[in-house]
Write an enzyme that holds these catalytic residues in place. Structure first.
Site, short mmCIF file in Angstrom:
data_model
loop_
_atom_site.label_atom_id
_atom_site.label_comp_id
_atom_site.label_asym_id
_atom_site.label_seq_id
_atom_site.Cartn_x
_atom_site.Cartn_y
_atom_site.Cartn_z
N CYS A 173 0.79 -1.31 0.17
CA CYS A 173 0.23 -0.05 -0.31
C CYS A 173 0.50 1.52 -0.11
O CYS A 173 1.15 2.35 -0.24
CB CYS A 173 -0.72 0.00 1.00
N CYS A 274 -5.07 -2.98 6.23
CA CYS A 274 -5.99 -1.29 6.10
C CYS A 274 -6.59 -1.26 5.39
O CYS A 274 -7.38 -0.60 5.40
CB CYS A 274 -4.32 -0.80 4.91
#
Length: 484
Positions: A173, A274
Site C-alpha cells: 500500500c 489496512c
C-alpha cells in the site's frame, strides 16, 4: 471546505499485478528539482495550547526536526486518515508555517462486503479528518483510489495466497498507493513534499549536497517504528516525503494531541490489514479464493489429523485456528500442489531451527548494495525486534539477484512472500521479499507424510488420528479425563 477529487486528477498509470520474484513496480514520476530543507528558524508558528502539568513544549527544535521548518514556506500535501498520528503531523506542519493541503484517500476496493457494514466504512474516519482540518482552516480533499488499490494491491495479494505465499498489504500500500499512485496523481499540483503520520525519520541532503541520497532512519519510538513498512520505497519516492513524527514517541504525540485540542485526541489506533476494515481476513479470502477441502498431516509421522478448507487460509508458524486436539499445533509446511498442510507440536525444538533464507526483488535506497559477509541488522516482520545477520549476494537464473541471509539466531516465523528489511545502525538500507527458508536445519517433513500428500485418492485414510496433549502422554485414559 471538503472537495472530492477524482476526474480533476490526471489519469493514474495502470500496471498489471506482478508475482514474486519479479520486481515490484516503481513510481514513474520524472525527477523533481530537490527542495532542500533549511535548519534555520521557522516562521512564526500558530499558537498551540499547553497543559499546565506534564506538558510537552512544542519548541523551535520540535518544529525544525518534526515539521521540517524552512524560511520559505513549503507547499505540503498531507495524508490524513482521521487518526491521531496524521492529525498531529498536519498540525505541526501548519504550526511551522507551511502551506498545507490535507488529502484523504478512499481505497476501499469494492462493495462486495457492503452487507457487513452498519454504516459506510469510511464515514467516521472522514468526519474526524474534516473536523481536524476545520479547526485549523486547512482544505481537505478526498481522492478516490479504489480501482488502483484493487489493481495494484488486492489482486496481487490474492495471487500470492493462491501460490501459498504470505504477502504484506501494508508494504504494498505504501509503495504502490500512498506514495505511488497518489504521488503520481498530484504530480502537476506543484507540492514540494508529501507528508504523513508514519513513525519514521527521513534525512534529506542539505542545499549544498543535493546530489546525495535521502536516508530513511529509525524513529524515536522503537515500538511504533514503521520503517519496515516503508522499506521498499524507491529513492525518488523517499526524496519527496516528510514524516513529522519521526523524532517523537507515541506518548508524546498523544499528549500533543490533547494540548492542541484535536477532536480525535482520544481515538484508538486502527488495527489489522489496512483495506479490510471490519471484514475478517478469512471472509475476504473465502470470498475471493473460495474453499477447497484438504488434509492436515503431522510432519514427523505422517499421521492424518483432520481436514482444512484450503492451504491459503494458513501461514507458516500459525497456531490459531487449526482446531486440532492434543496441541498446541503449528503450521510448519504447505504442499500447494496437493493442498496439504503439515503441522507439528515441536515447532520450536532446537533440531528444527530456521536461520537461513533467501531474499529477492531487492530494493536499496541509495543503489549501494551491502558488501558480502557484512554484519547488518534485519527485520522479518513489523516488530521492535531486530536480528543480527550476515548477507551474501548470489545470481540465479530463475530469480535474478538474490541475497542469502544468515541470522545469528533462530526465527521460526519465516514466511515466503513477506518482506525482510535491512539496517546499518539506525539507517534502513532497503528490503526484499523472502523467497523461502532453507538450510540443513530447516523443518523436516518425513517421507511417509510426503507420500500420503501425493496420493490422488485420500478417501482411504479413515478417521483422523486422536493425539493427546503432550502433558497427558503416559497417563491412563481415566487420569486424562480427570485432568481435563
Amino acid at each position: 471546505m471538503l472537495r472530492v477529487v477524482a476526474s480533476t486528477l490526471r489519469p493514474l498509470i495502470q500496471r498489471p499485478p506482478l508475482l514474486i520474484p519479479k520486481s515490484l513496480p516503481r513510481s514513474r514520476l520524472p525527477p523533481q528539482p530537490f527542495r532542500a530543507l533549511s535548519s534555520s528558524a521557522p516562521p512564526a508558528a500558530a499558537p498551540i495550547a499547553r497543559a499546565a502539568d506534564d506538558a510537552i513544549v512544542v519548541e523551535e527544535e520540535h518544529l525544525n526536526r518534526c515539521a521540517a521548518a524552512s524560511r520559505a514556506p513549503l507547499r505540503v500535501a498531507v495524508l490524513v486518515s482521521g487518526g491521531v498520528d496524521s492529525s498531529v503531523a498536519l498540525r505541526l506542519l501548519h504550526a511551522a508555517g507551511h502551506r498545507c493541503t490535507a488529502f484523504y484517500l478512499k481505497i476501499w476496493f469494492q462493495e462486495d462486503f457492503r452487507n457487513f457494514w452498519s454504516e459506510c466504512p469510511w464515514d467516521e474516519d472522514l468526519k474526524y479528518a474534516q473536523a481536524v482540518c476545520d479547526k485549523i482552516d486547512v482544505p481537505l480533499e478526498v481522492v478516490h483510489l479504489s480501482d488502483e488499490y484493487w489493481n495494484h494491491v488486492v489482486s496481487h495479494i490474492i495471487s500470492e495466497y493462491r501460490c501459498g505465499r504470505t504477502p504484506n498489504p501494508d508494504v504494498l500500500c505504501n509503495t504502490r498507493i500512498k506514495f505511488g499512485a497518489f504521488l503520481e496523481a498530484i504530480e502537476n499540483l506543484e507540492f514540494d513534499y508529501i507528508a504523513s503520520g508514519h513513525y519514521a525519520h527521513v534525512t534529506h541532503p542539505s542545499s549544498e549536497n543535493t546530489e546525495e541520497p535521502s536516508l530513511l532512519q529509525l524513529s524515536k519510538d522503537k515500538v511504533k517504528d514503521q520503517t519496515y513498512f516503508l522499506s521498499h520505497l524507491s529513492q525518488s519516492q523517499l526524496r519527496r516525503l516528510l514524516f513529522p513524527l519521526g523524532s517523537m514517541t507515541k506518548d508524546e504525540v498523544r499528549k500533543l494531541a490533547a494540548q492542541m485540542g484535536l477532536p480525535n485526541q482520544g481515538r484508538k489506533d486502527s488495527q489489522g490489514i489496512c483495506f479490510l476494515g471490519k471484514v475478517k481476513f478469512s471472509e475476504f479470502v473465502e470470498r475471493h479464493i473460495g474453499e477447497m477441502e484438504g488434509i492436515i498431516l503431522e510432519a514427523e509421522s505422517g499421521d492424518y489429523l483432520g481436514k482444512h478448507r484450503g492451504f491459503w487460509f494458513y501461514t507458516i508458524g500459525q497456531r490459531q485456528g487449526l482446531r486440532l486436539p492434543g496441541g498446541p499445533w503449528y503450521v510448519v509446511e504447505k504442499d500447494v500442489q496437493n493442498n496439504v498442510v503439515f503441522v507439528s507440536r515441536n515447532y520450536y525444538s532446537l533440531d528444527k531451527r530456521r536461520r537461513t533464507f533467501r531474499v529477492g526483488s531487492l530494493n536499496w535506497f541509495n543503489n549501494s548494495k551491502p558488501a558480502n559477509n557484512e554484519q547488518l541488522k534485519c527485520k522479518v516482520r513489523h516488530s521492535p525486534e531486530f536480528h543480527h545477520c550476515t548477507v551474501m549476494e548470489e545470481q540465479t537464473r530463475k530469480n535474478g539477484d538474490v541475497l542469502v541471509v544468515h541470522l545469528s539466531e533462530d526465527d521460526q516465523g519465516l514466511a515466503a512472500g513477506q518482506f525482510a528489511a535491512f539496517y546499518r545502525e539506525n539507517v534502513c538500507l532497503g528490503s526484499g521479499i523472502i523467497l523461502d527458508s532453507w538450510d540443513e536445519m530447516s523443518f523436516p517433513v518425513c517421507s511417509r507424510a510426503l507420500e500420503i500428500a501425493r496420493l490422488e485418492d485420500k478417501s482411504g485414510l479413515g478417521k483422523p488420528v486422536r493425539i493427546m496433549n503432550l502433558e497427558h502422554i503416559g497417563k491412563s485414559e481415566q487420569e486424562v479425563t480427570k485432568v481435563a
